[in-house]
Design a protein around this motif. Structure first.
Motif, PDB file in Angstrom:
ATOM      1  N   VAL A  10       3.619   7.285  -3.631  1.00  0.00           N
ATOM      2  CA  VAL A  10       3.094   6.224  -4.478  1.00  0.00           C
ATOM      3  C   VAL A  10       3.386   6.614  -5.920  1.00  0.00           C
ATOM      4  O   VAL A  10       3.137   7.756  -6.330  1.00  0.00           O
ATOM      5  N   ARG A  68       7.385  -2.984  -5.217  1.00  0.00           N
ATOM      6  CA  ARG A  68       7.228  -2.699  -6.651  1.00  0.00           C
ATOM      7  C   ARG A  68       6.541  -3.860  -7.356  1.00  0.00           C
ATOM      8  O   ARG A  68       6.956  -5.014  -7.221  1.00  0.00           O
ATOM      9  N   TYR A  99       2.166   9.149 -15.849  1.00  0.00           N
ATOM     10  CA  TYR A  99       2.488   8.649 -14.525  1.00  0.00           C
ATOM     11  C   TYR A  99       1.808   9.488 -13.451  1.00  0.00           C
ATOM     12  O   TYR A  99       1.435  10.649 -13.681  1.00  0.00           O
ATOM     13  N   ALA A 125      -3.079  -0.567  -9.720  1.00  0.00           N
ATOM     14  CA  ALA A 125      -3.019   0.421  -8.646  1.00  0.00           C
ATOM     15  C   ALA A 125      -4.203   0.337  -7.701  1.00  0.00           C
ATOM     16  O   ALA A 125      -4.268   1.057  -6.708  1.00  0.00           O
ATOM     17  N   ARG A 166       3.695  -0.136 -14.008  1.00  0.00           N
ATOM     18  CA  ARG A 166       4.475  -0.295 -12.781  1.00  0.00           C
ATOM     19  C   ARG A 166       3.781   0.445 -11.646  1.00  0.00           C
ATOM     20  O   ARG A 166       3.354   1.588 -11.784  1.00  0.00           O
ATOM     21  N   LEU A 167       3.652  -0.248 -10.518  1.00  0.00           N
ATOM     22  CA  LEU A 167       3.109   0.345  -9.302  1.00  0.00           C
ATOM     23  C   LEU A 167       4.177   0.254  -8.232  1.00  0.00           C
ATOM     24  O   LEU A 167       4.718  -0.826  -7.969  1.00  0.00           O
ATOM     25  N   GLU A 168       4.476   1.389  -7.613  1.00  0.00           N
ATOM     26  CA  GLU A 168       5.583   1.423  -6.659  1.00  0.00           C
ATOM     27  C   GLU A 168       5.167   2.180  -5.409  1.00  0.00           C
ATOM     28  O   GLU A 168       4.689   3.314  -5.477  1.00  0.00           O
ATOM     29  N   ILE A 186       2.761   5.436  -9.982  1.00  0.00           N
ATOM     30  CA  ILE A 186       2.074   4.593 -10.961  1.00  0.00           C
ATOM     31  C   ILE A 186       2.530   5.027 -12.344  1.00  0.00           C
ATOM     32  O   ILE A 186       2.423   6.205 -12.694  1.00  0.00           O
TER      33      ILE A 186
END
Length: 298
Positions: A119, A97, A129, A9, A111-113, A121
């Motif tokens: 945003v 993503r 999260y 992130a 996962r970073l989106e 994480i």
């Protein structure tokens, strides 16, 4: 392992005046008029050349709406140097993503989106999260980072902050230094406290590097450097399968440097995947305050 999945992130993001005097002289009016006409023609010619080159750079963007590929992900920050398998999935105007997996096992751990609105994480190991809009994440807010500026950087494109995409009318806002020596041409854009410079190949117009500098009187400059290489064919256009990012910024009053290297094994245009991630009710939501500082200290 928490370092591995959450550290991703830390990707995230930035007049000349002239005056003169005139002096009346006998017969000077005719000379000045001719000089002005010559200067106007030269200026017009330079402006057209500038616009033509910026158009060439802009035309290099890929046409597809989806970019997907497995990758090797490397992060270097402070005493960390982590390399794990991952996957990059991007859908134009919807999501960026990054997924990280446990080597060999292939189990997703982080996962970073990025989406236009928030945003996300996800730490799957600890079932935590963070979900916040861009104004809630302090670092992103200060740098004026939006989804569309990040999207342009990931997609190897020019950008104008505050806009969804660069239009033909926007091309005049960019300045190309065609007098630069060598095979590369710097293309610059200044927007408030943000200074952007792209390096583009003189012949192809392909962007090989992007630099963003955010300068505030109250803080030291935050700098983002992104190098593009290993271009692969996507239709009739080319996409950089390797992206090397270096972010320099002050975090908790301390200078920090983060390096992220994304090396895609392949570049595909698959569209059969969900753009929105649903977070399980079993996961605990974590407050978004000072996300970057907290992740960097892990």
């Amino acid at each position: 392992m928490k370092k591995m999945n959450m550290a991703v992130a830390a990707a995230a993001l930035l007049l000349m005046a002239s005056c003169g005097t005139t002096k009346k002289m006998e017969g000077a009016g005719k000379v000045n008029a001719n000089d002005k006409k010559t200067e106007t023609k030269a200026d017009q010619s330079a402006a057209l050349k500038n616009l033509a080159f910026v158009q060439k750079v802009s035309d290099n963007q890929v046409y597809t709406n989806n970019i997907v590929g497995n990758m090797n992900f490397n992060l270097q920050a402070a005493d960390k140097d982590i390399t794990v398998p991952g996957k990059l999935s991007m859908r134009k105007d919807e999501v960026i993503r990054i997924q990280l997996f446990i080597p060999i096992l292939g189990t997703e751990v982080g996962r970073l989106e990025f989406t236009p609105n928030y945003v996300l994480i996800i730490d799957r190991l600890h079932k935590e999260y963070i979900k916040a809009d861009y104004t809630q994440v302090d670092f992103l807010k200060k740098q004026g980072v939006s989804f569309y500026s990040l999207q342009a950087l990931f997609w190897n494109q020019l950008l104008v902050p505050g806009t969804k995409k660069v239009t033909d009318a926007d091309l005049k806002k960019f300045s190309a230094n065609l007098d630069a020596v060598g095979e590369n041409v710097p293309v610059a854009l200044q927007y408030g406290k943000l200074n952007y410079t792209w390096t583009a190949n003189r012949n192809s117009g392909r962007i090989t590097e992007a630099n963003v500098v955010y300068q505030d009187r109250s803080t030291s400059a935050a700098k983002l450097n992104l190098k593009y290489s290993n271009f692969k064919s996507v239709g009739v256009k080319m996409f950089p399968a390797t992206q090397n990012l270096t972010l320099s910024a002050m975090v908790n009053n301390k200078p920090q440097v983060v390096k992220i290297n994304i090396d895609m094994k392949s570049v595909k245009t698959d569209s059969k995947w969900e753009a929105q991630t649903e977070v399980s009710d079993k996961y605990k939501k974590v407050a978004p305050e000072d996300v970057l500082g907290k992740l960097m200290s892990m």
